[in-house]
Each structure stands twice: as C-alpha cells, then as structure tokens.
Design a protein around this motif. Structure first.
Motif, PDB file in Angstrom:
ATOM      1  N   PHE A   1      30.481  41.183  51.243  1.00 35.09           N
ATOM      2  CA  PHE A   1      31.892  41.197  51.639  1.00 35.09           C
ATOM      3  C   PHE A   1      32.623  40.006  51.023  1.00 35.09           C
ATOM      4  N   ILE A   2      32.006  38.829  51.084  1.00 33.68           N
ATOM      5  CA  ILE A   2      32.634  37.636  50.510  1.00 33.68           C
ATOM      6  C   ILE A   2      32.826  37.814  49.009  1.00 33.68           C
ATOM      7  N   ALA A   3      31.794  38.316  48.333  1.00 31.40           N
ATOM      8  CA  ALA A   3      31.878  38.511  46.879  1.00 31.40           C
ATOM      9  C   ALA A   3      32.995  39.484  46.514  1.00 31.40           C
ATOM     10  N   ARG A   4      33.155  40.537  47.304  1.00 33.17           N
ATOM     11  CA  ARG A   4      34.235  41.497  47.040  1.00 33.17           C
ATOM     12  C   ARG A   4      35.599  40.821  47.141  1.00 33.17           C
ATOM     13  N   ARG A   5      35.760  39.974  48.151  1.00 35.06           N
ATOM     14  CA  ARG A   5      37.030  39.280  48.322  1.00 35.06           C
ATOM     15  C   ARG A   5      37.303  38.347  47.139  1.00 35.06           C
ATOM     16  N   LEU A   6      36.264  37.695  46.634  1.00 38.54           N
ATOM     17  CA  LEU A   6      36.433  36.797  45.489  1.00 38.54           C
ATOM     18  C   LEU A   6      36.831  37.593  44.243  1.00 38.54           C
ATOM     19  N   CYS A   7      36.246  38.779  44.081  1.00 43.27           N
ATOM     20  CA  CYS A   7      36.595  39.619  42.926  1.00 43.27           C
ATOM     21  C   CYS A   7      38.065  40.031  42.983  1.00 43.27           C
ATOM     22  N   ILE A   8      38.541  40.379  44.167  1.00 47.41           N
ATOM     23  CA  ILE A   8      39.940  40.791  44.310  1.00 47.41           C
ATOM     24  C   ILE A   8      40.862  39.634  43.954  1.00 47.41           C
ATOM     25  N   LEU A   9      40.553  38.452  44.505  1.00 47.42           N
ATOM     26  CA  LEU A   9      41.407  37.296  44.231  1.00 47.42           C
ATOM     27  C   LEU A   9      41.416  36.940  42.751  1.00 47.42           C
ATOM     28  N   ALA A  10      40.275  37.095  42.084  1.00 47.05           N
ATOM     29  CA  ALA A  10      40.184  36.725  40.668  1.00 47.05           C
ATOM     30  C   ALA A  10      41.185  37.489  39.826  1.00 47.05           C
ATOM     31  N   SER A  11      41.520  38.713  40.221  1.00 41.97           N
ATOM     32  CA  SER A  11      42.498  39.495  39.469  1.00 41.97           C
ATOM     33  C   SER A  11      43.897  39.370  40.068  1.00 41.97           C
ATOM     34  N   GLU A  12      43.971  39.415  41.401  1.00 42.41           N
ATOM     35  CA  GLU A  12      45.283  39.426  42.056  1.00 42.41           C
ATOM     36  C   GLU A  12      46.018  38.102  41.909  1.00 42.41           C
ATOM     37  N   ASP A  13      45.284  36.981  42.010  1.00 43.22           N
ATOM     38  CA  ASP A  13      45.935  35.673  42.053  1.00 43.22           C
ATOM     39  C   ASP A  13      45.680  34.798  40.828  1.00 43.22           C
ATOM     40  N   ILE A  14      44.817  35.256  39.937  1.00 49.38           N
ATOM     41  CA  ILE A  14      44.546  34.499  38.706  1.00 49.38           C
ATOM     42  C   ILE A  14      44.821  35.366  37.484  1.00 49.38           C
ATOM     43  N   GLY A  15      44.185  36.515  37.443  1.00 50.95           N
ATOM     44  CA  GLY A  15      44.461  37.498  36.402  1.00 50.95           C
ATOM     45  C   GLY A  15      44.365  36.953  34.998  1.00 50.95           C
ATOM     46  N   LEU A  16      45.390  37.188  34.199  1.00 53.00           N
ATOM     47  CA  LEU A  16      45.375  36.819  32.784  1.00 53.00           C
ATOM     48  C   LEU A  16      45.625  35.330  32.566  1.00 53.00           C
ATOM     49  N   ALA A  17      45.932  34.597  33.644  1.00 50.18           N
ATOM     50  CA  ALA A  17      46.041  33.141  33.490  1.00 50.18           C
ATOM     51  C   ALA A  17      44.686  32.546  33.129  1.00 50.18           C
ATOM     52  N   ASP A  18      43.615  33.207  33.552  1.00 52.93           N
ATOM     53  CA  ASP A  18      42.253  32.814  33.180  1.00 52.93           C
ATOM     54  C   ASP A  18      41.366  34.047  33.322  1.00 52.93           C
ATOM     55  N   PRO A  19      41.249  34.855  32.281  1.00 54.07           N
ATOM     56  CA  PRO A  19      40.461  36.087  32.358  1.00 54.07           C
ATOM     57  C   PRO A  19      38.996  35.850  32.715  1.00 54.07           C
ATOM     58  N   GLN A  20      38.490  34.631  32.487  1.00 52.27           N
ATOM     59  CA  GLN A  20      37.099  34.351  32.829  1.00 52.27           C
ATOM     60  C   GLN A  20      36.870  34.333  34.340  1.00 52.27           C
ATOM     61  N   ALA A  21      37.942  34.209  35.110  1.00 53.05           N
ATOM     62  CA  ALA A  21      37.793  34.193  36.570  1.00 53.05           C
ATOM     63  C   ALA A  21      37.159  35.486  37.064  1.00 53.05           C
ATOM     64  N   MET A  22      37.593  36.619  36.511  1.00 55.74           N
ATOM     65  CA  MET A  22      37.022  37.896  36.926  1.00 55.74           C
ATOM     66  C   MET A  22      35.571  38.010  36.493  1.00 55.74           C
ATOM     67  N   VAL A  23      35.254  37.453  35.333  1.00 56.66           N
ATOM     68  CA  VAL A  23      33.865  37.462  34.857  1.00 56.66           C
ATOM     69  C   VAL A  23      32.990  36.678  35.824  1.00 56.66           C
ATOM     70  N   GLN A  24      33.451  35.493  36.230  1.00 53.28           N
ATOM     71  CA  GLN A  24      32.707  34.668  37.189  1.00 53.28           C
ATOM     72  C   GLN A  24      32.495  35.420  38.504  1.00 53.28           C
ATOM     73  N   ALA A  25      33.570  36.022  39.020  1.00 52.43           N
ATOM     74  CA  ALA A  25      33.482  36.717  40.306  1.00 52.43           C
ATOM     75  C   ALA A  25      32.563  37.928  40.227  1.00 52.43           C
ATOM     76  N   ALA A  26      32.669  38.683  39.134  1.00 56.44           N
ATOM     77  CA  ALA A  26      31.819  39.860  38.969  1.00 56.44           C
ATOM     78  C   ALA A  26      30.353  39.461  38.852  1.00 56.44           C
ATOM     79  N   ALA A  27      30.091  38.363  38.142  1.00 53.57           N
ATOM     80  CA  ALA A  27      28.709  37.881  38.014  1.00 53.57           C
ATOM     81  C   ALA A  27      28.170  37.460  39.369  1.00 53.57           C
ATOM     82  N   ALA A  28      28.992  36.759  40.148  1.00 53.04           N
ATOM     83  CA  ALA A  28      28.552  36.333  41.485  1.00 53.04           C
ATOM     84  C   ALA A  28      28.240  37.537  42.358  1.00 53.04           C
ATOM     85  N   ALA A  29      29.092  38.569  42.285  1.00 48.29           N
ATOM     86  CA  ALA A  29      28.862  39.768  43.097  1.00 48.29           C
ATOM     87  C   ALA A  29      27.542  40.434  42.731  1.00 48.29           C
ATOM     88  N   GLU A  30      27.237  40.481  41.446  1.00 45.38           N
ATOM     89  CA  GLU A  30      25.979  41.091  40.995  1.00 45.38           C
ATOM     90  C   GLU A  30      24.778  40.257  41.431  1.00 45.38           C
TER      91      GLU A  30
END
Length: 437
Positions: free
Chosen positions: A299-328
C-alpha cells in the motif's frame, strides 16, 4: 441486581474490594466526575455534559468518539449514574440483534415503573447496518437513551439515521500530564490502587510511562501494574521499580494505528503531504509510523508511485523509476528488509523538484473530452483496414512524420472544434530541499 446489571462492564463489587483480582485499569475506573481525569472541554465546569448533569436535564443520545483509553466507557457509566438512569452495557463485538431486542424489552419493562435506561454500545462501529437499524425505533421513541462508543469516525461508521438522532461528542487524546495524574492516583489509592504493594516509582519513570502510552490510560495503567508486580520487594518490603522493568512492561512501542480505520488514512495523508512539501524528515517520520504500526508495505509503495507522477512528474522522470523499483522490491523481499527501499524512495521523492503539470494537463484535457465526447475522430487519423473505409476517406491526407517532419507542425491531431487547444504547459518547478535538515 438483575441479569442485565450483573453483566455490567463496571462491576462495583470487584472495584470496591481491595483483594479484587480485576486489572488495575478496571479497579481505577472513576466512580464520580470528581475522579474523572481529562476531557475538561466536556465535563469541566460550565461545559456541555457537566451542564446537562447539573441541570438534571434529559440526557440525549450520544456517540462518544475518541481514541482507545480516553474514557469513553467510564464517561458513559458516569453520565447514566449522575442522571439517575439504569445502565445496560453491550459490546458490538459479542452482541447481535437478539441481544439488542432483549435489552430494549428490558428497558420497556423498567420504563413502566418510571425508570429510564441508557443502552451503552461499546464499539458501535462494529455493528452492521441491520444491527444499527434495529436500534432506531427504540431511540426514536425514547425507549432507551443510546450512548455509543467508537474509535472510528462516526460519519463513515454510524448510519445517518442514528447520527441524526444523536449528538456526536469528541473525546480528546489524554495529555502526558493527565496520564501521569492517573498513574499517581493508582500509586496513592489505598482502596483500589497499588499502595499495598509498596511501590516506589520515580517521577522520571512515570513521565516515561505517560509518554509511551500514546494517550491511552489503559495502556499506562496496565504497564504500571506489570512493572510493580514484576519487581521483587527489598528487605523493607518496598518495590523499587527500575527503568529496565518499565521498558520491559511497556513492550513494543504503542502506535496509534489501525490498518483498517481512519488513522490509516490520516497517516497516509500525512506522508503524502510531507513528501509534496519536500520535507524529508517529516516524510521519514510518517513512513516509520506506518511501517511500525503494521501498514501493508505494498500500500505504501503504491502511494509513492502515485506521488512520483502526480507531484513530480516530468520535473524529474527518474522519480517514477525509483518508485516503481521500490514497489517491485517490496513485493520481492517483503518486510522488514523492504523498509530500506521504501526509505530510500521516500528520501528521493521528498528531495526531488515538484511539479503537478502532468495532473493539470490531464484534467485540462478531461474538461474538453467531456464537453466533446461525441466529436468524431478526424478522418486522416483513422485507420483504413478495408477498401470501404478507404473509399469513405479514412486515413486520407495522413502524413507520416518520420518521412515528413513538417507534419509535426502542419498536421492537426485534435478535432476541428478544439484546434489550437493547449493542455500541457511546461512550468517552473518547486525545487525540493537541496540538503537534509
């Protein structure tokens, strides 16, 4: 004492006996409002419940909402006693519709002799809709005065019909000073407390107990009783309680957390909002509260993935990579080791530059999509897999951008009515903190 009174959660016979084997937390239940510690906003001089009692007015049906150990059950009994009403307690964990009907029937019988009844439902949020509905006629007709106790938000857990017939009263979490006062009362009470065991507990240890109880008087009293009983008396018969014994009695730190309750979502909200605000330390704190409280790491990992796109997005595309890796990784290794990738990602996301451009772009497009839901797709953007479709003009004038780079500027891809619309606008990002505090 009739059958219902003998089932009371507040057996006064046990509480009054020095030799009682009931737990300290039960023995030390206040017998009057004068003994009640905390909730001064409700029972202090001139406050709501105190005015009701002092004026001898009619006690309304109440929903007492507060954290565990804040005095909901005790306050309900005292209100009934001070108002001169009979008290019938039920627990929603163990009772069903049959028990409710029996209690209501008892209330009808005593009403014939001029005695009104308080029907106390502990953990009323655990009653399903049918069980709550069974209470309605008796509450509406005044057969019983309902006092329900709940740790969950009544707005979500108690049906609207009952809420409209009751007043919701919020009990605050007890302060450390109030918890310490309760502990001191237990140490000094000759009749019901621990005086006969001759305990000696320093102010520092009492403060530690109060601090570690999470505002729960029951937790504090239980730990105190265990610490005193686990300490052997010296030659003078005095039990010198040590810090080590107190720590052992407290056991695992108490976290105000319920994986299925409102606090679950409160903590998740605090984590996300701290991340959005680029506060590394607060983000780690709320993460720890969730993990140690037993939250599902996925559940925590899912929330981090959402934030990585919703609140960071293209300002730092690596944020989603980090979150997705953590979820896996979380799903691969689980807790406790998963706390490390979750912590790493939390730190990364908190420090990353912030942008809600992706969210804004989608919602801007959504407005037009809803307003033009029946607008046809332009013919040149349609595929033409059949001769008939080609005859109808499907795919005509489509320009393949790899062979025709000018198509990027010259070929319109929006419907005619929306030509020239812009949804995504590159924007200045909110930079995350460059260094940790």
């Amino acid at each position: 004492m009739d059958a219902w009174e003998s089932r009371s959660l507040f057996s006064m016979d046990a509480a009054q006996s020095p030799a009682s084997e009931s737990p300290l937390a039960d023995r030390m239940r206040p017998r009057s409002l004068a003994e009640f510690v905390g909730q001064t906003h409700l029972v202090g001089e001139g406050r709501l419940l105190r005015r009701l009692i002092d004026s001898k007015g009619t006690l309304p049906s109440l929903i007492l909402w507060g954290a565990p150990g804040t005095g909901k059950t005790t306050l309900a009994r005292l209100l009934a006693e001070q108002s001169g009403l009979r008290f019938i307690p039920l627990s929603a964990v163990f009772s069903g519709v049959k028990d409710l009907r029996e209690a209501i029937q008892e209330a009808r019988k005593t009403a014939r002799y001029g005695t009104r009844t308080v029907l106390f439902i502990d953990e009323i949020h655990r009653f399903n809709k049918a069980q709550q509905d069974a209470l309605l006629p008796a509450v509406e007709k005044g057969t019983v005065t309902l006092i329900g106790a709940t740790t969950e938000n009544p707005s979500f857990e108690v049906n609207s019909a009952l809420l409209s017939r009751s007043r919701v009263v919020v009990l605050n979490q007890l302060s450390e000073i109030e918890i310490k006062t309760i502990l001191q009362n237990a140490l000094n009470n000759q009749e019901r407390g621990l005086v006969n065991l001759k305990p000696e507990v320093s102010d520092q240890l009492l403060e530690r107990l109060a601090n570690s109880s999470g505002g729960d008087a029951r937790v504090a009293l239980t730990a105190l009783e265990l610490a005193v009983e686990a300490t052997s008396p010296n030659e003078q018969g005095v039990r010198l309680v040590t810090e080590e014994t107190v720590i052992e009695a407290l056991g695992r730190a108490q976290y105000a957390y319920d994986k299925g309750g409102e606090e679950h979502y409160n903590l998740a909200s605090a984590l996300i909002k701290s991340l959005r605000n680029s506060d590394v330390d607060a983000s780690l704190y709320w993460l720890a509260r969730m993990i140690e409280g037993g939250a599902d790491p996925v559940f925590i990992a899912r929330r981090l993935c959402i934030l990585a796109s919703e609140d960071i997005g293209l300002a730092d595309p690596q944020a989603m990579v980090q979150a997705a890796a953590a979820a896996e990784i979380v799903q691969l290794i689980g807790l406790p080791e998963a706390l490390f990738p979750l912590s790493q990602t939390t730190i990364y996301l908190a420090r990353a530059p912030k942008s809600n451009g992706v969210k804004n772009a989608y919602h801007a497009a959504l407005v037009d999509a809803e307003a033009t839901a029946r607008e046809p797709v332009p013919l040149h953007l349609r595929n033409a897999p059949t001769p008939l479709m080609k005859q109808l003009g499907y795919g005509k004038d489509y320009r393949y951008v790899h062979d025709d780079p000018a198509a990027q500027q010259e070929m319109e891809c929006l419907p005619e009515k929306l030509r020239g619309s812009r949804y995504f606008e590159p924007e200045r990002t909110n930079e995350g903190k460059a260094t940790d505090k």
